[in-house]
Design a protein around this motif. Sequence first.
Motif, PDB file in Angstrom:
ATOM      1  N   ALA A 105       0.813  -1.219   0.000  1.00 47.73           N
ATOM      2  CA  ALA A 105       0.000   0.000   0.000  1.00 47.73           C
ATOM      3  C   ALA A 105       0.848   1.272   0.000  1.00 47.73           C
ATOM      4  O   ALA A 105       0.559   2.223  -0.737  1.00 47.73           O
ATOM      5  N   HIS A 106       1.882   1.301   0.822  1.00 48.35           N
ATOM      6  CA  HIS A 106       2.668   2.539   0.949  1.00 48.35           C
ATOM      7  C   HIS A 106       3.329   2.919  -0.378  1.00 48.35           C
ATOM      8  O   HIS A 106       3.434   4.088  -0.720  1.00 48.35           O
ATOM      9  N   GLN A 107       3.771   1.900  -1.098  1.00 46.86           N
ATOM     10  CA  GLN A 107       4.379   2.167  -2.397  1.00 46.86           C
ATOM     11  C   GLN A 107       3.330   2.726  -3.376  1.00 46.86           C
ATOM     12  O   GLN A 107       3.615   3.628  -4.147  1.00 46.86           O
ATOM     13  N   GLY A 300      13.591  -6.348  -0.143  1.00 44.66           N
ATOM     14  CA  GLY A 300      12.180  -6.075  -0.424  1.00 44.66           C
ATOM     15  C   GLY A 300      11.538  -5.262   0.678  1.00 44.66           C
ATOM     16  O   GLY A 300      12.219  -4.569   1.425  1.00 44.66           O
ATOM     17  N   SER A 301      10.212  -5.307   0.768  1.00 48.40           N
ATOM     18  CA  SER A 301       9.370  -4.636   1.775  1.00 48.40           C
ATOM     19  C   SER A 301       9.119  -3.165   1.437  1.00 48.40           C
ATOM     20  O   SER A 301       9.694  -2.627   0.490  1.00 48.40           O
ATOM     21  N   CYS A 302       8.322  -2.517   2.261  1.00 47.67           N
ATOM     22  CA  CYS A 302       8.031  -1.100   2.043  1.00 47.67           C
ATOM     23  C   CYS A 302       9.256  -0.229   2.302  1.00 47.67           C
ATOM     24  O   CYS A 302       9.285   0.929   1.912  1.00 47.67           O
ATOM     25  N   GLY A 361       4.673  -7.625  -2.566  1.00 50.37           N
ATOM     26  CA  GLY A 361       3.797  -7.705  -1.401  1.00 50.37           C
ATOM     27  C   GLY A 361       4.610  -7.807  -0.134  1.00 50.37           C
ATOM     28  O   GLY A 361       5.809  -7.531  -0.129  1.00 50.37           O
ATOM     29  N   CYS A 362       3.943  -8.230   0.924  1.00 50.37           N
ATOM     30  CA  CYS A 362       4.550  -8.212   2.246  1.00 50.37           C
ATOM     31  C   CYS A 362       5.141  -9.546   2.664  1.00 50.37           C
ATOM     32  O   CYS A 362       5.736  -9.635   3.737  1.00 50.37           O
ATOM     33  N   GLY A 363       4.946 -10.578   1.851  1.00 51.27           N
ATOM     34  CA  GLY A 363       5.381 -11.917   2.247  1.00 51.27           C
ATOM     35  C   GLY A 363       6.822 -11.970   2.701  1.00 51.27           C
ATOM     36  O   GLY A 363       7.161 -12.616   3.694  1.00 51.27           O
ATOM     37  N   CYS A 365       8.598  -9.925   4.190  1.00 48.70           N
ATOM     38  CA  CYS A 365       8.874  -9.209   5.435  1.00 48.70           C
ATOM     39  C   CYS A 365       8.261  -9.914   6.643  1.00 48.70           C
ATOM     40  O   CYS A 365       8.435  -9.506   7.778  1.00 48.70           O
ATOM     41  N   GLN A 366       7.542 -10.985   6.379  1.00 50.43           N
ATOM     42  CA  GLN A 366       6.793 -11.676   7.431  1.00 50.43           C
ATOM     43  C   GLN A 366       7.065 -13.174   7.331  1.00 50.43           C
ATOM     44  O   GLN A 366       7.645 -13.640   6.370  1.00 50.43           O
ATOM     45  N   PRO A 367       6.574 -13.932   8.297  1.00 55.40           N
ATOM     46  CA  PRO A 367       6.608 -15.381   8.101  1.00 55.40           C
ATOM     47  C   PRO A 367       5.473 -15.801   7.167  1.00 55.40           C
ATOM     48  O   PRO A 367       4.461 -16.331   7.600  1.00 55.40           O
TER      49      PRO A 367
ATOM     50  N   TYR B  28       0.723 -12.070  16.008  1.00 51.82           N
ATOM     51  CA  TYR B  28      -0.406 -12.401  15.136  1.00 51.82           C
ATOM     52  C   TYR B  28       0.017 -13.136  13.861  1.00 51.82           C
ATOM     53  O   TYR B  28      -0.698 -14.004  13.368  1.00 51.82           O
ATOM     54  N   TYR B  29       1.195 -12.821  13.352  1.00 50.96           N
ATOM     55  CA  TYR B  29       1.635 -13.474  12.119  1.00 50.96           C
ATOM     56  C   TYR B  29       1.728 -14.979  12.313  1.00 50.96           C
ATOM     57  O   TYR B  29       1.407 -15.751  11.438  1.00 50.96           O
ATOM     58  N   ARG B  30       2.237 -15.346  13.497  1.00 50.67           N
ATOM     59  CA  ARG B  30       2.424 -16.778  13.717  1.00 50.67           C
ATOM     60  C   ARG B  30       1.177 -17.426  14.308  1.00 50.67           C
ATOM     61  O   ARG B  30       0.958 -18.619  14.164  1.00 50.67           O
TER      62      ARG B  30
HETATM   63  S1  SF4 Z   1       4.297  -6.179   6.377  1.00 49.31           S
HETATM   64 FE1  SF4 Z   1       6.393  -5.453   5.994  1.00 49.31          FE
HETATM   65  S2  SF4 Z   1       6.411  -4.792   3.857  1.00 49.31           S
HETATM   66 FE2  SF4 Z   1       4.284  -4.960   4.479  1.00 49.31          FE
HETATM   67  S3  SF4 Z   1       3.699  -2.892   5.105  1.00 49.31           S
HETATM   68 FE3  SF4 Z   1       4.330  -4.033   6.950  1.00 49.31          FE
HETATM   69  S4  SF4 Z   1       6.500  -3.617   7.217  1.00 49.31           S
HETATM   70 FE4  SF4 Z   1       5.943  -3.009   5.119  1.00 49.31          FE
END
Ligand code: SF4
Lengths: 424, 173
Positions: A105-107, A300-302, A361-363, A365-367, B28-30
């Motif tokens: 979204a931020h991008q 990657g990531s925002c 996307g955000c993948g 940056c997350q699990p 929450y992610y996990r």
């Molecule tokens: S999940 Fe990561 S890439 Fe996505 S908006 Fe949040 S910090 Fe940025």
Amino acid sequence: MGQTMVEKLFSKKNKLGKSVMAGDIVEARIDGMMHNYSFHTVIEQAIKAGFTDGLPKVFDKDKVFILNDHHQPALSQALADRSVMMRRECERLGITTYVEEPGIAHQWMIDYGYVRPGELVLGNDSHTTGYGCLNAASTCISKADAFYALVFGEMWFEVPRSIKVTLDGHYPNYPISKDILLTLAGKYGDDFGAGMSIEYTGPLIPQMPIDSRMCIATQGVDVAATFSMFPCDGKTRAWLESRTDVPYEPLTADADATYEKEIYLNVDEMPFVVAKPHTLGNVCPVDEVRGVKIQQAQIGSCANGRYEDIEIAARMLKGRKVAKGVRFIVSPASQPVYLQCMETGVAQAIVAAGGQFITPGCGICQPKVGYMSAGETCITATTRNYRGRKGSLDANLYLGGPLTVVAAAVAGEIVNPREVFREL
Amino acid sequence: MSFDLNQPVSGKVWKFGDSIDTDCINPYYRYPDPAELRKHTMESARPEFASQVRPGDIVVAGRNFGCGSSRHGKVLFEVGIVAVLAESFSTLFLRNGISGGDMVLAVPGITGIVEDGQTLEIDYSKGMVRNPSSGKTLPVRRYPPMIENLIKAGGMWPFAIARLKAESQAGKS
Ligand code: SF4
């Protein structure tokens, strides 16, 4: 008495129309409200509160941006079903901007011209601070605040105190914004901006592309700042020219404005740095952790999913290979960035050298994509290195700039980029 | 239970360090399922927390509590915590606490007057916290009236609903 950028902003935006200073509590009119993929929770809450259809109204259908990002195309049945709910709600309310495509979204806010200098723009996601790269005052509010802002177009704030960061030196031909941000966090603490508005200024700024400014502004929240703002200059205007025709009034601070703190950084004397596990402020020069073996490297990531972050990887990988046993993962922040990577051959160069792309996307940056197992180590140009951010609580995450990441991907271990890339 | 400005509370303290992040508070992610989430809150800092926390306990932490994402700290209150006091908060976490109507208070010096497992008394209306075993006290800065009104309303949701109702009444008359 002189005013800082945010004091000027809130003097203009507060409902009572009076001049305000840091510490004053104001109710301000906003210029835009972004809500990302979790917009469905607002709809559900509204229904729970007795509004049978969903939100009772929005304050301005052209100033609300519903950006269904994070996980596109849908990663689960639940996400697919929620997308339908959000689409319908936007149609019902007549909201003009609904985006559903791979990306962050931020991008999109920046890429698609939804934000302009001098505006007060709010969002529901922490990295909303990023639009400060375009001289906007933008920040994240809570979920309940978001409902209020969407409906009334107003929000309360305590006008923050400000901190002035002067950046000096020469911007090299590779991105160093992550190193700047981490250097500041390491030196002054990962909450050096606590509750404040950071104003960036100095001779380095005109040399910095918007991409670079956005990395620093985005991570404003990670140094606890409420706003993180750059001046409006020729590069800002050039960026906006093809993206928006809405007029805008840039913010500048008065020369005699009062700052809580002033910081000076000359990037010519700045070493490459990394943040060690598990906080952003755990920073050291890269040489101190030289030789730490890695299994994964990411860009990657925002914070670092823009063209300059990915292009440098392609440039450095020319004639080189990703080390055996290293997963080198790249995720552009949006479809336009992805397309640019394809059209310029950047994507091909990275894949040919053994890297892999995952959809914007955000993948990354997350699990979500590229889980880490216990004992594994990842060096990443993304936003955060908190424990468990990529799966196991016993995985080690190092944050670094894209150049440091690609150097580690080639060497198979953390290393000073200058040792790997003699051409630098 | 939301924050009653006039009700003193006292409880056993769980003490944490600096920069406790929202991935730790709300992983929450996990654990996207709320019931599972409650079993894992604060796990990455103190694995025993979720299974041993009792209703009425209090969280005390160092600086920059709640740094990271926009995720709120509601889960702490769901597992029984009645107040979160820290040397300082990330603005976003504090904002989430206020708009959730929760007792979330920045009290500089707090980590110096209470140890893990001790009892802490909080009297917001008198503007004071006290460790009864040592007798040490610290002042609590009260919120400005606008924010107190928000908390009294039960947080931002009820506050917003009340404004909507008032506006639609005014529209009718
Ligand atoms: S999940 Fe990561 S890439 Fe996505 S908006 Fe949040 S910090 Fe940025």
